[in-house]
Design an enzyme around this catalytic site. Sequence first.
Site, PDB file in Angstrom:
ATOM      1  N   PHE A 182      16.306  36.266  43.574  1.00  0.00           N
ATOM      2  CA  PHE A 182      15.358  37.109  44.286  1.00  0.00           C
ATOM      3  C   PHE A 182      15.056  38.376  43.507  1.00  0.00           C
ATOM      4  CE2 PHE A 182      13.921  39.024  48.489  1.00  0.00           C
ATOM      5  CZ  PHE A 182      12.937  38.079  48.709  1.00  0.00           C
ATOM      6  N   ARG A 212      12.105  40.191  40.689  1.00  0.00           N
ATOM      7  CA  ARG A 212      10.689  40.518  40.851  1.00  0.00           C
ATOM      8  C   ARG A 212       9.841  39.293  41.182  1.00  0.00           C
ATOM      9  NH1 ARG A 212      11.920  43.925  35.745  1.00  0.00           N
ATOM     10  NH2 ARG A 212      12.529  41.838  35.159  1.00  0.00           N
ATOM     11  N   THR A 247       9.840  27.302  38.177  1.00  0.00           N
ATOM     12  CA  THR A 247       9.012  27.992  37.173  1.00  0.00           C
ATOM     13  C   THR A 247       9.885  28.953  36.364  1.00  0.00           C
ATOM     14  OG1 THR A 247       8.465  29.671  38.829  1.00  0.00           O
ATOM     15  CG2 THR A 247       6.858  27.919  38.494  1.00  0.00           C
ATOM     16  N   ARG A 294      13.700  28.447  34.429  1.00  0.00           N
ATOM     17  CA  ARG A 294      14.178  27.809  33.217  1.00  0.00           C
ATOM     18  C   ARG A 294      14.682  26.415  33.580  1.00  0.00           C
ATOM     19  NH1 ARG A 294      11.635  30.913  30.964  1.00  0.00           N
ATOM     20  NH2 ARG A 294      12.183  32.419  29.355  1.00  0.00           N
ATOM     21  N   GLU A 324      13.417  21.503  26.570  1.00  0.00           N
ATOM     22  CA  GLU A 324      12.075  21.790  26.095  1.00  0.00           C
ATOM     23  C   GLU A 324      11.999  21.794  24.580  1.00  0.00           C
ATOM     24  OE1 GLU A 324      10.820  24.704  29.394  1.00  0.00           O
ATOM     25  OE2 GLU A 324       9.713  25.339  27.632  1.00  0.00           O
ATOM     26  N   HIS A 349       5.150  24.574  30.923  1.00  0.00           N
ATOM     27  CA  HIS A 349       5.703  25.932  30.833  1.00  0.00           C
ATOM     28  C   HIS A 349       4.562  26.951  30.756  1.00  0.00           C
ATOM     29  CE1 HIS A 349       9.423  28.460  29.580  1.00  0.00           C
ATOM     30  NE2 HIS A 349       8.569  29.177  30.301  1.00  0.00           N
TER      31      HIS A 349
END
Length: 312
Positions: free
Chosen positions: A151, A153, A228, A230, A259, A277
């Site tokens: 939690f 920004r 969204t 990692r 990735e 990404h």
Amino acid sequence: MKILQTSPIPLDTKSLLSSLGIEVEMGNGMMTKEEIAESIKGKDGIICLLRDKIDADVINSGADLKIIANYAVGYDNIDINLAKEKSIFVTNTPNVLTDTTADLAFSLLLSSARRIAEADRYVRRGDFHGWKPDEMLGCDVNGKTLGIFGFGRIGQAVAMRAKGFSMRIIYTGSEDKNIEGCEFVDFETLLRESDFISLNASLNEKSRHSFTIREFLRMKRSAIIINTARGALIKEDDLAEALEKRIIRYAGIDVYEFEPKINEKLLNLENIILAPHMGSATEETRKRMAEICIESIKEVLINKRRPSSCVN
Ligand code: GLV
Ligand code: GLV
């Protein structure tokens, strides 16, 4: 002075910095770790991407380094402790991408609930033959419980959007943030009660693999997970199993454990949306991120000050 920039970014850094006496050696955005380690020799700073692994090998080969400016908010690609030991500032690009990334998280949430990517494939295949009562049924978002994992920004910006959809908001994180309309819960409660879970935590040794088959089994069978943040927050093999066996309903995924490799099993599933990404990928935000990198380089190399977005 000289810096290495591993990739072009949307600002003409070469001219902006050359007027200040800083020369930029430009990479092609696909430099290997070995190439970075070689090119970093004799450089006073580096502007790098989140795909660049700036570990001990690279840092040790940059004997003159004073700043590592990451063109990203996340910095799990950098050994920030070693950098600190060597008095090298590490900076990121916070704030400017908060709303942009929260927008993507919420897009994936809505698109997963309403199966938008599947629906697009369905129409293009020629399967739409007129309105039907049971065609492309998804699930409602309004009135459902959104669990936010991390939690900070971005997590809080996702919560703001969820309020507009009359969702109940619960979250886990390092502490109770005392935010009106958002309830701090323990992890088990988050798993048990959420209809949607949005991952917005940073990746570190503690958060790695927070979601494995054990957690998926504790979630609702109707649950939808959005990532969204990692990729390695989720054990990807277990996610594939949970989606395939319908242990959970759906996933909206922007980031991957290995990735840019994507688990083959995920590619073969219908109940997942896969994005490349792109959380911060708007023209406005990517430009602001570039401005912050330049600002950080100037602060350290010209003004000899601690940059405001220093993370170590
Ligand atoms: C993107 O993932 C970032 O960390 O900025
Ligand atoms: C990153 O910007 C966060 O704190 O979520």
